[in-house]
Design a protein around this motif. Structure first.
Motif, PDB file in Angstrom:
ATOM      1  N   GLU A  44       0.806  -1.215   0.000  1.00 18.89           N
ATOM      2  CA  GLU A  44       0.000   0.000   0.000  1.00 18.89           C
ATOM      3  C   GLU A  44       0.847   1.276   0.000  1.00 18.89           C
ATOM      4  N   ILE A  45       2.149   1.149   0.257  1.00 17.74           N
ATOM      5  CA  ILE A  45       3.002   2.334   0.311  1.00 17.74           C
ATOM      6  C   ILE A  45       3.271   2.830  -1.104  1.00 17.74           C
ATOM      7  N   ILE A  46       3.009   4.101  -1.346  1.00 15.95           N
ATOM      8  CA  ILE A  46       3.176   4.713  -2.665  1.00 15.95           C
ATOM      9  C   ILE A  46       4.513   5.447  -2.723  1.00 15.95           C
ATOM     10  N   LEU A 320       5.761   8.063   5.298  1.00 18.30           N
ATOM     11  CA  LEU A 320       4.727   8.885   5.916  1.00 18.30           C
ATOM     12  C   LEU A 320       3.403   8.140   5.853  1.00 18.30           C
ATOM     13  N   THR A 321       2.689   8.102   6.961  1.00 15.66           N
ATOM     14  CA  THR A 321       1.368   7.486   6.992  1.00 15.66           C
ATOM     15  C   THR A 321       0.316   8.532   7.354  1.00 15.66           C
ATOM     16  N   SER A 335      -0.003   5.740   2.621  1.00  9.81           N
ATOM     17  CA  SER A 335       1.384   5.792   3.105  1.00  9.81           C
ATOM     18  C   SER A 335       2.281   6.092   1.921  1.00  9.81           C
ATOM     19  N   TYR A 336       3.363   6.867   2.169  1.00 12.04           N
ATOM     20  CA  TYR A 336       4.141   7.414   1.066  1.00 12.04           C
ATOM     21  C   TYR A 336       5.628   7.443   1.405  1.00 12.04           C
ATOM     22  N   SER A 374      -4.023  17.434  -0.424  1.00 11.32           N
ATOM     23  CA  SER A 374      -5.129  16.862  -1.200  1.00 11.32           C
ATOM     24  C   SER A 374      -4.627  16.144  -2.439  1.00 11.32           C
ATOM     25  N   ASP A 375      -3.626  16.720  -3.114  1.00 12.61           N
ATOM     26  CA  ASP A 375      -3.042  16.059  -4.277  1.00 12.61           C
ATOM     27  C   ASP A 375      -2.378  14.745  -3.880  1.00 12.61           C
ATOM     28  N   LEU A 376      -1.739  14.748  -2.713  1.00 10.48           N
ATOM     29  CA  LEU A 376      -1.047  13.548  -2.263  1.00 10.48           C
ATOM     30  C   LEU A 376      -2.018  12.399  -2.016  1.00 10.48           C
TER      31      LEU A 376
END
Length: 379
Positions: A44-46, A320-321, A335-336, A374-376
């Motif tokens: 799920e981490i982008i 980052l979550t 998550s990123y 919001s874009d993220l």
């Protein structure tokens, strides 16, 4: 904020029998009914490349020196950064990265500090905390001194964390045997302190690190974490605990069973020392030196969202979550991982938010990331 070392923490299986879980003391202290589990899968981490975020470049082509925690703040078109030596604050233009001003008030008199322990601005005033002088200093937006407030019962530790909510200021208690966090109203009741958030380890016992917390407020509620525990404690406006979010991610809180001495060098531990590494959150009697290796770097509470940055340098788990509350339920929103143009991970030590922008900074990075929240989340 805090000079930390990131390692794995041993996690014991997913059995319904929690008697052997390293966090059983937390379940016993708060009860299962308050705990809400949020699981994150690595798939799920982008991965976010530099084409998907903006950067603010240091004008000196050198790191901004943003330390761990709440060491910078954004207001309008200006960025305020606490110097790494904790002696002054730099004002940076957000568009150009140009250095605009430096503010420094060293001393021990009114409006002065020995060392900056925390900085915050609510857009109407600037606040500086000095834990060595046990006080918080308030300045107007032009940095003219307004008042000093003495912080009774302040836990004076170099890596303290603090939080603001309107006129309320939150800090760690040194002597309250039951609770860890003090709330002080800076205007209405300057002499009244309200205490909350249960102490995990009794005063005078080890490991004291489990009583250290990071926290942030969204203006109404307060989120409290311990950097070595995968829990987020959420308090309502009456400072009653609303719920506890337990984050589960494979390897997030895992430590190696056999830690090499080379991995402990940065903690200042000598080769001939006997070390107890990340014991469970229960009181222990030991002659060994206790070394705690944290895996949570920072937390922001943003209206109906919580942003948490996790890091584990041994597992390369740096991401980052975002958690979002909808209809009174919390869920994993995304998550990123943030990559630089050379395909290496951006090292994040501190976060700030000024709607709609999320800012991510690191002590050793020449850039500060600026990304539209919001874009993220709609990637």
């Amino acid at each position: 904020m805090r000079s930390i070392v990131i390692c794995f923490i041993i996690f014991v299986g997913c059995s319904n029998d929690r008697s052997f879980d390293r966090y059983s003391s937390i379940y016993e202290l708060y009860g299962d009914e308050l705990i809400e589990t949020i699981s994150i899968d690595e798939a799920e981490i982008i991965d976010v490349g530099n084409q998907n975020y903006q950067t603010i470049r240091s004008p000196l082509d050198a790191p901004f020196d943003v330390g761990l925690g709440h060491w910078f703040s954004v207001h309008g078109e200006s960025l305020f950064i606490v110097n790494y030596d904790k002696k002054g604050i730099k004002k940076i233009d957000l568009r150009s990265g140009k250095h605009l001003a430096k503010y420094q008030f060293e001393g021990e008199g009114p409006g002065e500090y020995r060392r900056i322990s925390y900085y915050y601005s609510d857009g109407q005033s600037h606040f500086i905390v000095d834990t060595s002088l046990y006080k918080i200093i308030q300045y107007d937006l032009g940095w003219n001194h307004i008042k000093d407030v003495i912080l009774e019962d302040l836990y004076s530790h170099p890596f303290n964390d603090f939080a603001f909510s309107s006129n309320n200021f939150y800090y760690m208690s040194a002597t309250n045997e039951q609770f860890v966090v003090n709330k002080l109203n800076l205007t209405d009741q300057p002499d009244f302190v309200q205490a909350f958030h249960r102490r995990i380890i009794p005063i005078g016992q080890q490991p004291v690190q489990y009583n250290e917390v990071y926290m942030d407020s969204n203006g109404e509620e307060l989120a409290v974490i311990n950097p070595a525990l995968p829990f987020i404690f959420i308090y309502d406006r009456e400072y009653q605990i609303d719920r506890i979010l337990q984050i589960k991610f494979p390897g997030l809180d895992l430590i190696e069973s056999n830690v090499e001495r080379s991995n402990l060098q940065s903690t200042g531990i000598e080769n001939n020392e006997s070390v107890l590494l990340n014991p469970p959150p229960i009181a222990v009697e030991t002659d060994k030196r206790i070394s705690m290796n944290y895996f949570i770097i920072d937390i922001l509470y943003l209206n109906n969202r919580i942003a948490v940055y996790y890091a584990n340098r041994h597992a390369e788990l740096r991401f980052l979550t975002l958690l979002k509350k909808e209809k009174n339920n919390w869920a994993h929103e995304g998550s990123y991982r943030f990559y630089k143009d050379d395909n290496t991970l951006f090292t994040i030590f501190s976060m700030a938010y000024d709607e709609p922008w999320l800012y991510l900074a690191g002590m050793f990075e020449e850039d500060i990331i600026r990304v539209n929240l919001s874009d993220l989340v709609h990637r």
